[in-house]
Design an enzyme around this catalytic site. Structure first.
Site, mmCIF file in Angstrom:
data_model
loop_
_atom_site.group_PDB
_atom_site.id
_atom_site.type_symbol
_atom_site.label_atom_id
_atom_site.label_comp_id
_atom_site.label_asym_id
_atom_site.label_seq_id
_atom_site.Cartn_x
_atom_site.Cartn_y
_atom_site.Cartn_z
ATOM 1 N N HIS B 74 0.827 -1.217 0.000
ATOM 2 C CA HIS B 74 0.000 0.000 0.000
ATOM 3 C C HIS B 74 0.855 1.259 0.000
ATOM 4 O O HIS B 74 1.888 1.328 0.657
ATOM 5 C CB HIS B 74 -1.026 -0.004 1.136
ATOM 6 C CG HIS B 74 -0.473 0.173 2.522
ATOM 7 N ND1 HIS B 74 -0.247 1.409 3.079
ATOM 8 C CD2 HIS B 74 -0.132 -0.731 3.474
ATOM 9 C CE1 HIS B 74 0.211 1.257 4.311
ATOM 10 N NE2 HIS B 74 0.304 -0.028 4.575
ATOM 11 N N GLU B 206 -5.258 1.817 2.275
ATOM 12 C CA GLU B 206 -5.165 0.652 3.160
ATOM 13 C C GLU B 206 -5.453 1.041 4.600
ATOM 14 O O GLU B 206 -6.143 0.347 5.323
ATOM 15 C CB GLU B 206 -3.763 0.016 3.063
ATOM 16 C CG GLU B 206 -3.636 -1.329 3.785
ATOM 17 C CD GLU B 206 -3.122 -1.240 5.213
ATOM 18 O OE1 GLU B 206 -3.041 -2.287 5.880
ATOM 19 O OE2 GLU B 206 -2.828 -0.134 5.719
ATOM 20 N N GLU B 207 -4.925 2.198 4.984
ATOM 21 C CA GLU B 207 -4.977 2.595 6.398
ATOM 22 C C GLU B 207 -6.389 2.913 6.869
ATOM 23 O O GLU B 207 -6.635 3.055 8.062
ATOM 24 C CB GLU B 207 -4.060 3.813 6.634
ATOM 25 C CG GLU B 207 -2.578 3.552 6.367
ATOM 26 C CD GLU B 207 -1.930 2.613 7.384
ATOM 27 O OE1 GLU B 207 -2.629 2.144 8.290
ATOM 28 O OE2 GLU B 207 -0.724 2.344 7.243
ATOM 29 N N ASP B 229 4.173 -5.583 3.600
ATOM 30 C CA ASP B 229 3.809 -4.454 4.449
ATOM 31 C C ASP B 229 4.845 -4.317 5.562
ATOM 32 O O ASP B 229 5.862 -5.021 5.574
ATOM 33 C CB ASP B 229 2.393 -4.699 5.012
ATOM 34 C CG ASP B 229 1.660 -3.402 5.347
ATOM 35 O OD1 ASP B 229 2.324 -2.390 5.613
ATOM 36 O OD2 ASP B 229 0.417 -3.429 5.354
ATOM 37 N N HIS B 320 3.075 4.179 13.075
ATOM 38 C CA HIS B 320 2.052 5.246 13.002
ATOM 39 C C HIS B 320 2.372 6.415 13.925
ATOM 40 O O HIS B 320 1.477 7.123 14.375
ATOM 41 C CB HIS B 320 0.651 4.712 13.317
ATOM 42 C CG HIS B 320 0.107 3.804 12.240
ATOM 43 N ND1 HIS B 320 -1.216 3.448 12.174
ATOM 44 C CD2 HIS B 320 0.689 3.196 11.190
ATOM 45 C CE1 HIS B 320 -1.415 2.650 11.123
ATOM 46 N NE2 HIS B 320 -0.250 2.485 10.520
#
Lengths: 333, 352
Positions: B74, B206-207, B229, B320
């Site tokens: 992604h 994706e997130e 990923d 993140h």
């Protein structure tokens, strides 16, 4: 048929690891299906009949289980659930890994507390004393181990959910000498983790209508409320559950056929939980669906109980539904 | 046999840095997409950008009975969207994707196509009480401060300020999730695999729910899919008493192979195959602890008639957040493992 139920519930096949149960079911249906195939997610698809209304009948092969997250230095196995695993049902229970290893479930700190710990505070003791001599590694999969118990009318086993549906589907396929419809019996994978197999198999089959055969809950033991389904009063015709509203035309069809053949049935209005029918209903342009339920006590525990008469009547109802041409306004032709 | 091996060396570090410095918050992946298109255009048979913004590239093999292998990574990253202009260059914002609000206060950000610099401010310690300092600041209590001359409009996206650096054995940057995967996938398209048709999906969104991958899989209809990923390493010892049993993955143990998470149960045939390959080739790998979380495998697996899936991720700490940390060796072992797997894959693997 009890022998078949015994055989199917003895197999250890949690969601995603359906190889063993698929092999057993395949052998059981081989002589009775017109065509058998396995799709990309591992759904076992058996066709009977050709050219009529296309009907999908789904019973899921998988069962809830446990998956190893870590083996600690002392050889204790930490785990997470596969599907709806209730902590209350675990302590003291036994499990069997797909690789054959057996073990018992213990609690951090032992049982001298009234608090029910979450899964993270439990472990499986497989008799190892260190990480090195533990035959289990991260990612290994297990299911409940509990012997089959025949109580006469009532039968108890692990994984009645939904091996009983598989048994009904197998027996219906065997009994159904011929059909005017094009029937696809689908023994689905990965129902317990979100009706995943039914979604892709329904897409591939693209049926005109369908129903699942699955267990439902029960309202007839002490303290159970607001659920009008009991063991021994016949299969339940689902009107709704937590994830799906059955197509009213399917409900009417099922009820009229049951009444015509004098098969006992119950009307099921279930507030939580769902079945493969939900996934089938929502694929492609949408499919009219319903569900034939087998009432089952203690669902998602290692000792799930069904009534044998309900099972036999579920077979009668299923074969009745599938035998004659299905000529309904929604039959898709 | 493949004509070369995808490896990680100086040009790949440069590419990773470029990708990490780009801003591609979910739904606004254009900057990353442009880099991807430039990098792959000369090495693929077909490439298109679909309606959602996925880059879908095919590189065909030559042999008979080729498997269609989808490789997914992604492009998007977590960030913010400005939702209200409070005047004086102060903006209210909403988080896009999963960011712990405790990671927000006092951070540098960039907003809009021109990477306009800003700050997520917080009251200084001089003006807070001990009681206030015990409570984390919620998203609603914070503002992005762009100054009075920004010309940035409500609805524009931003994220943490670019901060890529190589430090000894480590990579440190925002958006290692999943520019590590993007940089890896780009390298695979430079190799020819006669035994497979490579279907490379550089996916969007994706997130915020594995959205781009779903349509990408419907386009490719692959025989199997491998999701590339980055995954959290929760391996800091000081967080726990006794043995850490919730590490998810650990830095330095190699690429993390998934078995199961909330979004998908990885196909046991693919999991076994990749483990066998790793053991035979002596490539380090680890099993990512089964549990929650999701990858594009969940988006891909249930498309159309179903797709066998498996996920492999580079472990990294502080996922993140404004800056996360990965080990270079873990990244290097990722293309090594995938290359060994893809070059040996045959249709027999999927037989039942």
């Amino acid at each position: 048929m009890k022998e078949l139920i015994h055989k199917l519930t003895d197999i250890f096949s949690p969601s995603g690891y359906e190889d063993a149960i698929r092999g057993v079911i395949r052998a059981e249906i081989k002589e009775f299906a017109d065509e058998i195939r396995v799709d990309a997610l591992g759904n076992l698809i058996a066709r009977k009949g050709k050219g009529g209304t296309r009907v999908m009948v789904a019973a899921h092969m998988d069962e809830i289980g446990l998956m190893t997250t870590h083996v600690d230095d002392k050889g204790f196995v930490r785990f997470t659930g596969i599907g709806g695993v209730y902590p209350r049902n675990l302590p003291g229970g036994r499990v069997r890994f797909v690789n054959g290893t057996r073990g018992v479930i213990g609690l951090d700190g032992g049982v001298f507390s009234n608090d029910l710990p979450p899964l993270e505070k439990m472990f499986i003791d497989v008799g190892a004393s260190s990480k090195d001599d533990c035959p289990v590694k991260t990612g290994d999969v297990a299911a409940f181990e509990r012997p089959f118990l025949d109580l006469g009318n009532r039968v108890v086993a692990k994984s009645m959910d939904d091996r009983i549906g598989c048994a009904v589907a197998i027996e219906s396929l065997r009994t159904l000498k011929s059909t005017s419809n094009e029937v696809y019996f689908v023994f689905t994978a990965q129902e317990e983790v979100g009706t995943r197999g039914a979604q892709t198999s329904a897409y591939g089959i693209d049926p005109d209508l369908g129903f699942s055969i699955d267990v439902t809950g029960w309202g007839d033991t002490p303290g159970q409320r607001d659920f009008d389904v009991a063991l021994g009063k016949g299969p339940a015709i689902k009107i709704r559950d937590g994830g799906m509203l059955s197509d009213p035309r399917i409900v009417d069809w099922m009820i009229s056929m049951a009444e015509k053949k004098k098969i006992p049935y119950q009307r099921e209005v279930l507030l939580g939980g769902t079945t493969d029918a939900r996934a089938m209903q929502l694929v492609r342009g949408g499919i009219p669906v319903g569900c034939v339920s087998v009432p089952c006590r203690y669902v998602h525990s290692p000792s799930e109980m069904i009534d044998y008469n309900d099972v036999q009547n579920a077979v009668k109802l299923t074969t009745t539904l599938l035998r004659a041409p299905i000529e309904l306004p929604f039959a898709g032709k | 046999m493949p004509n070369k091996t995808p490896t990680i060396s100086a040009p790949q570090f440069k590419l990773l840095e470029k990708l990490c410095r780009a801003v591609g918050v979910s739904g606004g992946e254009g900057e990353v997409r442009k880099i991807v298109l430039d990098e792959i255009k000369s090495s693929v048979d077909e490439v298109k950008v679909d309606a959602l913004g996925n880059v879908l590239a095919t590189k065909k093999g030559r042999g008979a009975k080729r498997l269609r292998v989808m490789l997914d990574a992604h492009m998007d990253e977590v960030g913010f969207m400005l939702v209200a202009d409070d005047g004086e260059g102060l903006y209210r914002f909403k988080i896009i994707g999963g960011i712990d609000p405790r990671n927000l206060a006092g951070k540098q950000v960039v907003v809009g196509k021109e990477h306009f610099p800003g700050v997520i401010g917080a009251k200084p310690i001089h003006h807070t009480t001990p009681e206030e300092r015990k409570k984390p600041l919620a998203e609603d209590a914070l503002r992005i401060d762009l100054g009075p001359e920004s010309k940035i409009k409500v609805g524009e996206r931003g994220t943490f300020a670019p901060n890529f650096q190589r430090v000894g054995p480590s990579l440190m940057s925002k958006a290692l999730d999943n520019r590590l995967g993007i940089a890896t996938l780009i390298e695979f398209l430079k190799v020819s695999y006669p035994n497979v048709d490579l279907c490379a999906a550089f996916t969007v969104q994706e997130e915020i729910g594995l959205r781009g991958a779903k349509v990408a899989a419907q386009y490719f209809r692959p025989d199997l899919a491998i999701v590339i990923d980055a995954t959290p390493a929760n391996d800091l010892p000081m967080q726990f008493e006794g043995e850490n049993i919730f590490y998810n993955t650990k830095l330095g143990l190699g690429p993390a192979l998934y078995v199961s998470n909330s979004s998908a149960i990885d196909d046991p045939r693919l999991v076994c195959f990749i483990q066998d390959i790793a053991q035979k080739a002596k490539i380090p790998y680890q099993i990512r602890q089964p549990g929650g979380g999701g990858t594009n495998a969940g988006g891909i697996q249930r498309t159309v008639v179903g797709v066998p899936v498996v996920s492999i991720s580079v472990p990294h700490r502080y996922t993140h957040s404004p800056i996360s940390v990965a080990r270079i060796d873990d990244w290097k072992n990722m293309p090594a493992l995938l290359h060994a797997a893809i070059s040996q894959i045959t249709p027999a693997l999927l037989k039942r």
